[in-house]
Structures are given as structure tokens and as C-alpha cells.
Design a protein around this motif. Structure first.
Motif, mmCIF file in Angstrom:
data_model
loop_
_atom_site.group_PDB
_atom_site.id
_atom_site.type_symbol
_atom_site.label_atom_id
_atom_site.label_comp_id
_atom_site.label_asym_id
_atom_site.label_seq_id
_atom_site.Cartn_x
_atom_site.Cartn_y
_atom_site.Cartn_z
ATOM 1 N N VAL A 1 0.831 -1.206 0.000
ATOM 2 C CA VAL A 1 0.000 0.000 0.000
ATOM 3 C C VAL A 1 0.865 1.256 0.000
ATOM 4 N N ALA A 2 1.918 1.250 0.805
ATOM 5 C CA ALA A 2 2.803 2.412 0.877
ATOM 6 C C ALA A 2 3.466 2.687 -0.471
ATOM 7 N N VAL A 3 3.961 1.639 -1.118
ATOM 8 C CA VAL A 3 4.618 1.806 -2.424
ATOM 9 C C VAL A 3 3.614 2.257 -3.474
ATOM 10 N N ALA A 4 2.419 1.658 -3.465
ATOM 11 C CA ALA A 4 1.389 2.016 -4.439
ATOM 12 C C ALA A 4 0.974 3.480 -4.290
ATOM 13 N N LEU A 5 0.819 3.933 -3.054
ATOM 14 C CA LEU A 5 0.457 5.336 -2.822
ATOM 15 C C LEU A 5 1.552 6.286 -3.293
ATOM 16 N N LEU A 6 2.787 5.899 -3.045
ATOM 17 C CA LEU A 6 3.916 6.718 -3.488
ATOM 18 C C LEU A 6 3.957 6.808 -5.011
ATOM 19 N N LEU A 7 3.780 5.664 -5.680
ATOM 20 C CA LEU A 7 3.778 5.655 -7.146
ATOM 21 C C LEU A 7 2.599 6.447 -7.697
ATOM 22 N N SER A 8 1.449 6.329 -7.034
ATOM 23 C CA SER A 8 0.262 7.071 -7.470
ATOM 24 C C SER A 8 0.524 8.569 -7.444
ATOM 25 N N TRP A 9 1.174 9.024 -6.397
ATOM 26 C CA TRP A 9 1.480 10.448 -6.268
ATOM 27 C C TRP A 9 2.527 10.879 -7.286
ATOM 28 N N TYR B 1 -1.594 9.641 -10.877
ATOM 29 C CA TYR B 1 -2.693 8.721 -11.171
ATOM 30 C C TYR B 1 -4.060 9.354 -10.909
ATOM 31 N N ASP B 2 -4.215 10.071 -9.815
ATOM 32 C CA ASP B 2 -5.519 10.638 -9.451
ATOM 33 C C ASP B 2 -6.027 11.620 -10.502
ATOM 34 N N GLY B 3 -5.118 12.337 -11.137
ATOM 35 C CA GLY B 3 -5.518 13.285 -12.171
ATOM 36 C C GLY B 3 -6.121 12.589 -13.375
ATOM 37 N N TYR B 4 -5.463 11.519 -13.840
ATOM 38 C CA TYR B 4 -5.997 10.762 -14.974
ATOM 39 C C TYR B 4 -7.345 10.133 -14.623
ATOM 40 N N LYS B 5 -7.459 9.621 -13.410
ATOM 41 C CA LYS B 5 -8.694 8.980 -12.989
ATOM 42 C C LYS B 5 -9.838 9.984 -12.912
ATOM 43 N N ALA B 6 -9.549 11.170 -12.400
ATOM 44 C CA ALA B 6 -10.578 12.206 -12.295
ATOM 45 C C ALA B 6 -11.052 12.646 -13.678
ATOM 46 N N TYR C 1 -8.166 6.722 -20.158
ATOM 47 C CA TYR C 1 -8.541 5.322 -19.871
ATOM 48 C C TYR C 1 -7.309 4.418 -19.916
ATOM 49 N N ASN C 2 -6.521 4.571 -20.970
ATOM 50 C CA ASN C 2 -5.321 3.742 -21.098
ATOM 51 C C ASN C 2 -4.313 4.056 -19.998
ATOM 52 N N MET C 3 -4.192 5.325 -19.639
ATOM 53 C CA MET C 3 -3.271 5.693 -18.570
ATOM 54 C C MET C 3 -3.714 5.113 -17.236
ATOM 55 N N VAL C 4 -5.011 5.142 -16.961
ATOM 56 C CA VAL C 4 -5.524 4.576 -15.711
ATOM 57 C C VAL C 4 -5.221 3.090 -15.639
ATOM 58 N N ILE C 5 -5.481 2.374 -16.734
ATOM 59 C CA ILE C 5 -5.213 0.928 -16.746
ATOM 60 C C ILE C 5 -3.721 0.657 -16.586
ATOM 61 N N ASN C 6 -2.895 1.327 -17.383
ATOM 62 C CA ASN C 6 -1.455 1.079 -17.346
ATOM 63 C C ASN C 6 -0.844 1.442 -15.991
ATOM 64 N N LEU C 7 -1.260 2.575 -15.445
ATOM 65 C CA LEU C 7 -0.722 2.986 -14.146
ATOM 66 C C LEU C 7 -1.232 2.089 -13.027
ATOM 67 N N THR C 8 -2.459 1.606 -13.153
ATOM 68 C CA THR C 8 -2.978 0.663 -12.161
ATOM 69 C C THR C 8 -2.130 -0.605 -12.141
ATOM 70 N N LEU C 9 -1.840 -1.132 -13.331
ATOM 71 C CA LEU C 9 -1.005 -2.325 -13.423
ATOM 72 C C LEU C 9 0.401 -2.055 -12.892
ATOM 73 N N MET D 1 1.357 0.293 -10.661
ATOM 74 C CA MET D 1 1.353 0.495 -9.210
ATOM 75 C C MET D 1 1.178 -0.830 -8.473
ATOM 76 N N ILE D 2 0.278 -1.658 -8.967
ATOM 77 C CA ILE D 2 0.046 -2.943 -8.318
ATOM 78 C C ILE D 2 1.282 -3.832 -8.449
ATOM 79 N N THR D 3 1.824 -3.907 -9.667
ATOM 80 C CA THR D 3 3.000 -4.754 -9.895
ATOM 81 C C THR D 3 4.190 -4.271 -9.077
ATOM 82 N N GLY D 4 4.464 -2.975 -9.120
ATOM 83 C CA GLY D 4 5.585 -2.424 -8.367
ATOM 84 C C GLY D 4 5.415 -2.581 -6.877
ATOM 85 N N GLY D 5 4.199 -2.308 -6.396
ATOM 86 C CA GLY D 5 3.940 -2.437 -4.961
ATOM 87 C C GLY D 5 4.071 -3.858 -4.475
#
Length: 253
Positions: A29-37, A41-46, A98-106, A108-112
Motif C-alpha cells: 500500500v505504501a509503495v502504491a500510494l507513493l507511485l500514485s502520487w 494517477y488521481d488526475g488521470y482517474k478524475a 482510460y489507457n493511462m488509468v489501466i497502465n498505471l494501475t497495473l 502500481m500494483i505490480t511495483g507495490g
């Protein structure tokens, strides 16, 4: 201590697993949050949500429906849904987000997950020795080769990356992600259930109650208090020779 493999009890192994899983989850969770920031990621999702909301309001539909719910729509409702979907797909900005959300989700999850598992299952055991995570240390469990010799870094790496990370964790996670984005049907759930069933079967039928990651790396979870652990194969052979010689001297002639 004894030379024969002294398997750790299932209760201790489950307890250690749960403890380590909590620690791993915290790191993930800590790594995923760091990568999200860092990756925005939140900007693309919004922006993507805004596009979804716009077309849903314009066409009076809801994109978040299942295949079964789509088929249950009336002919006019399906036509509105199809028109809204076509408009969304034609929106280059929406598709980019959409593509950025999917790619960044993968990512963040993979890296975390990778960093979390590597930290708890590889780095910590390398520091503590005997393949012990913090959970294994607390509950008196060690990892050894199937002949009782200390495992090396390559075996621990194989156990961690190929077994725990790739097959046992990321394969099910990717199946869930693809299922969430409706990229695959029930195949993902079948794959996840198959891996879980395989693990259960291996735990029951293997002599040393080894799971998939242990079979891949040739390791065994043993009771630290009663297991004799040899530093090298030569030490094991020397011990076997000494035991055989002592046994021979006790034989009557």
C-alpha cells in the motif's frame, strides 16, 4: 536436534503467513500510494470519470453494468448505450486517460507487490538467515533445502520471485484486474480457483507439505528448534559419515 527433516506444523506456518501477509500488505500500500502520487494517477482517474459522467448524462445510461445487465436492456436502451460507448471511444482524450488509468494501475500494483514481497520474503530472510521472515522468526520456522542444508540466495530468490510473486500472487491479481475491466469472462476466476486448489493438493500430498513456491525452489519449512541445519553439502556428508562410523562401532561382531 535431529538430522531428519522436522516439518514445521501447519498451525505455525499459517500464523507466520498471516503475520507476514500483514507486513507485506503495508509495504504494498505504501509503495502504491507513493507511485500514485509520483505518476499523477488521481488526475488521470478524475479526468476519465468526468468523461464517463458526461456521456452517461448525455445519453441517459450507466457504463458500469455487467454483460447480463446489458442484455436485459430494452432495444432502445441498448441503442443508447451503444451510442454512448461509441462516443466515448471516439473521444481521444477520454481514451488516453482510460489507457493511462489501466497502465498505471497495473504498474502500481505490480511495483507495490514486487517490492512488498521482495522486502518481506527476500531481503529480511537474507538479513536474518535461515530463510526466516519476521513471521517465521516469531513462530520458530526456518527454510532449508530438502536435504537439510542451508538454502542459498538463488533458491530464496526463485522461491520469492518465481513462486510467490509471479505465479501465486501476480497471476491471480492480473486475472482479477482483467475481470474487473471485463477483459475476460469467468476464465480469470477459474484460474484463481485452480491455483488455490493446486496449493491445497500439494500441501496434502507432498511428503514435506510443500507449496508451489517450495517445490520450485527445492525448499522445506522446518521447525527451527529441532532441525539440524548444515551450512554446506560437505558438512552434511561429513556428518553422515560420522554417524555411520559411530553406528558401525556399536555393532556386535
Amino acid at each position: 536436534m535431529t538430522y531428519d527433516i522436522q516439518k514445521a506444523s501447519i498451525t505455525k506456518r499459517i500464523s507466520a503467513f498471516l503475520f507476514d501477509s500483514i507486513l507485506t500488505g503495508i509495504v504494498i500500500v505504501a509503495v502504491a500510494l507513493l507511485l500514485s502520487w509520483l505518476l499523477g494517477y488521481d488526475g488521470y482517474k478524475a479526468d476519465l470519470k468526468e468523461a464517463y459522467d458526461t456521456y452517461e448524462k448525455q445519453y441517459g445510461i450507466n457504463f458500469e453494468i455487467t454483460q447480463e445487465e446489458y442484455l436485459a436492456l430494452s432495444e432502445d436502451e441498448r441503442a443508447d448505450y451503444d451510442d454512448a460507448y461509441a462516443a466515448l471511444v471516439a473521444d481521444t482524450d477520454a481514451m488516453y486517460n482510460y489507457n493511462m488509468v489501466i497502465n498505471l494501475t497495473l504498474l502500481m500494483i505490480t511495483g507495490g507487490v514486487l517490492l512488498g514481497i521482495m522486502m518481506i520474503e527476500f531481503v529480511v530472510p537474507m538479513l536474518l538467515g535461515n530463510g526466516q521472515t519476521l513471521g517465521k522468526k516469531i513462530f520458530g520456522i526456518a527454510l532449508v533445502r530438502q536435504d537439510g542444508v542451508k538454502l542459498n540466495a538463488m533458491q530464496l530468490f526463485t522461491r520469492t520471485v518465481l513462486g510467490k510473486f509471479t505465479i501465486e500472487t501476480m497471476l491471480p491479481v492480473y486475472m482479477l484486474i482483467l475481470n474487473f475491466f471485463n477483459a475476460i469472462g469467468r476464465i480469470g476466476l477459474i484460474v484463481i480457483a485452480g491455483i488455490g486448489l493446486l496449493q491445497l493438493i500439494l500441501l496434502v500430498v507432498t511428503r514435506n507439505n510443500q507449496l508451489l513456491h517450495d517445490l520450485l525452489a527445492g525448499t522445506v519449512a522446518v521447525d527451527m528448534a529441532s532441525q539440524m541445519i548444515f551450512k554446506t553439502t560437505d558438512d552434511l556428508i561429513a556428518y553422515q559419515k560420522r554417524v555411520a562410523a559411530e553406528k558401525a562401532t556399536r555393532q556386535p561382531y
